[in-house]
Design an enzyme around this catalytic site. Structure first.
Site, mmCIF file in Angstrom:
data_model
loop_
_atom_site.group_PDB
_atom_site.id
_atom_site.type_symbol
_atom_site.label_atom_id
_atom_site.label_comp_id
_atom_site.label_asym_id
_atom_site.label_seq_id
_atom_site.Cartn_x
_atom_site.Cartn_y
_atom_site.Cartn_z
ATOM 1 N N HIS A 11 47.586 -8.631 32.402
ATOM 2 C CA HIS A 11 48.598 -8.987 33.409
ATOM 3 C C HIS A 11 49.709 -7.935 33.464
ATOM 4 C CE1 HIS A 11 50.526 -12.670 35.597
ATOM 5 N NE2 HIS A 11 50.781 -11.532 36.224
ATOM 6 N N ALA B 179 44.305 -9.099 40.866
ATOM 7 C CA ALA B 179 45.601 -8.773 40.276
ATOM 8 C C ALA B 179 46.662 -9.708 40.844
ATOM 9 C CB ALA B 179 45.960 -7.313 40.547
ATOM 10 N N ARG C 126 46.779 -14.032 40.654
ATOM 11 C CA ARG C 126 46.938 -15.079 39.651
ATOM 12 C C ARG C 126 45.554 -15.450 39.126
ATOM 13 N NH1 ARG C 126 51.468 -13.724 39.402
ATOM 14 N NH2 ARG C 126 53.376 -14.963 39.699
ATOM 15 N N GLU D 145 45.834 -17.737 30.601
ATOM 16 C CA GLU D 145 46.503 -16.689 29.838
ATOM 17 C C GLU D 145 47.799 -17.241 29.223
ATOM 18 O OE1 GLU D 145 49.109 -14.073 32.876
ATOM 19 O OE2 GLU D 145 46.947 -13.897 33.269
ATOM 20 N N THR E 195 60.044 -11.843 39.525
ATOM 21 C CA THR E 195 58.647 -11.781 39.943
ATOM 22 C C THR E 195 58.547 -12.004 41.440
ATOM 23 O OG1 THR E 195 58.350 -14.159 39.566
ATOM 24 C CG2 THR E 195 57.842 -12.691 37.730
ATOM 25 N N THR F 25 46.787 -13.113 46.615
ATOM 26 C CA THR F 25 47.350 -14.353 47.126
ATOM 27 C C THR F 25 48.279 -14.985 46.088
ATOM 28 O OG1 THR F 25 45.663 -15.825 46.218
ATOM 29 C CG2 THR F 25 45.152 -14.740 48.301
ATOM 30 N N ASP G 56 43.040 -8.439 35.945
ATOM 31 C CA ASP G 56 44.329 -8.251 35.282
ATOM 32 C C ASP G 56 44.968 -9.596 34.954
ATOM 33 O OD1 ASP G 56 46.643 -6.619 34.433
ATOM 34 O OD2 ASP G 56 47.645 -7.622 36.117
ATOM 35 N N SER H 265 57.314 -14.888 34.984
ATOM 36 C CA SER H 265 56.288 -15.849 35.397
ATOM 37 C C SER H 265 55.749 -16.687 34.246
ATOM 38 C CB SER H 265 55.129 -15.114 36.084
ATOM 39 O OG SER H 265 54.526 -14.176 35.202
#
Length: 380
Positions: free
Chosen positions: A253, A205, A207, A236, A66, A174, A231, A45
């Site tokens: 993550h 957890a 996005r 990021e 992913t 989501t 997370d 990702s």
């Protein structure tokens, strides 16, 4: 055939060496020059795969290890005739284990009983749907918000407003959608976060941008009663240090980073590549997965249910270790902090899943048996 791949994809040689040469690169540094001569591109990702990366290259197939596909420009793929595959559900169980471990930590901090809380799951796809089934199996009250599934299936789905107003615990699962009929970018913004119930727990957890991180930071500064478990982060591997400090649990993550889930993702894109090339599969994941380090857990029939839940979950995974490692890595130096974020993911220790954990019960204990079954354990 030339395969260009993210260096952090596990089992690359085991699954793909039979197809040709493999060149490995850090996922965040993949550029047009890296992929120009590639026939196959394998990513995670962290790599944005779009026209800018692929135009003029020989790439015919893109595989991402992913569940999510928001980093893939699928419209361009269709235009350019590039086939692709993701790995739906590969790490769903790992994320469920992460959520369960987080709930146990929050329950101990607040001194509450988990069965007495009302749970709201936003997004009932591969991950959220698996979590809903586990929570239902435990006998806990769960409300589910998923407008796409509601439109397609009907059923007992509720609105996001209902989740915010009625649920003590909200877990977000989501995909990231910036447009369309049901966008999820900043799904929880200032207005939505203000509706959180007293003492609410929020777990993200999915996005990072599903939650407005600035709005969440301001909320947590104002409301000490709210617990946040993050997370994933906006921007990021850069992280809002104040927000991380305000979170009850903060991790880089890795919610879905179980050994099983990561290797399952590689296996799924291997299978998709075999279909694309019209060749038979020669490698099986079951032959590559090591035996779990924990062979079996034994419980007496008199074991308290809450103790059994904590024991079974934490025997496999406890997010407090990842939280501690992450906090130690945080730095005021942005470059150092970004590098540390990626390094924690690259060097992540082996972690197995609760599903398939062997459990032996001594004596008749139907409630314990139900708990083991709900978690995905196997009674032996």
């Amino acid at each position: 055939m030339l395969i260009v791949a993210d260096e952090n994809i596990p089992l690359l040689d085991a699954f793909f060496q039979g197809f040709g040469e493999i060149r490995r690169y850090p996922g965040r540094s993949l550029d047009a020059a890296s992929v120009k001569d590639a026939d196959i591109l394998l990513v995670r990702s962290v790599t944005k795969v779009d026209r800018q990366l692929l135009e003029g290259s020989r790439v015919r197939f893109v595989g991402t290890c992913t569940i999510g596909t928001d980093h893939l420009d699928l419209d361009y793929f269709a235009e350019a005739g590039i086939r692709w595959s993701s790995a739906p559900g590969c790490n769903a169980r790992g994320v469920v284990d992460y959520v369960l471990g987080s709930l146990l930590t929050l329950a101990e901090l607040d001194g509450v009983a988990l069965p007495e809380r009302v749970y709201g799951v936003v997004g009932a796809g591969e991950v959220g749907g698996r979590l809903v089934r586990v929570l239902h199996g435990l006998g806990w009250k769960v409300l589910v918000c998923d407008p796409l599934r509601q439109a397609a299936e009907g059923g007992d789905y509720v609105s996001l407003e209902t989740i915010l107003q009625q649920c003590d615990v909200i877990s977000l699962h989501t995909p990231l959608q910036r447009g369309g009929q049901h966008p999820t970018w900043h799904l929880l913004g200032q207005a939505q976060l203000a509706q959180l119930r007293p003492g609410a727990w929020l777990v993200n957890a999915s996005r990072g941008p599903v939650v407005d991180n600035v709005a969440l930071r301001e909320l947590l500064l104002d409301r000490e009663d709210v617990h946040a478990v993050l997370d994933v982060w906006e921007g990021e591997p850069q992280v809002d240090l104040t927000l991380a400090d305000l979170c009850t649990l903060a991790t880089p993550h890795i919610a879905g980073y179980s050994l099983d889930g990561r290797q399952r993702g590689t296996a799924q894109i291997y299978q998709a590549l075999c279909r694309f090339l019209g060749v038979n599969e020669q490698v099986r994941l079951a032959e590559l997965l090591p035996k779990p380090p924990l062979a079996q857990i034994e419980l007496d029939a008199s074991t308290d249910l809450s103790w059994a839940l904590a024991t079974l979950c934490r025997a496999v995974y406890d997010p407090r270790r990842d939280d501690a490692d992450f906090r130690r890595s945080l730095s005021d130096d942005p470059q150092q902090q970004r590098a540390a974020f990626d390094q924690l993911r690259k060097q992540y220790p082996q972690r197995r899943e609760i599903e398939g954990l062997a459990v032996r019960l001594h004596g008749e204990a139907p409630q314990l048996a139900q708990l083991v079954s709900a978690l995905g354990g196997v009674l032996v």
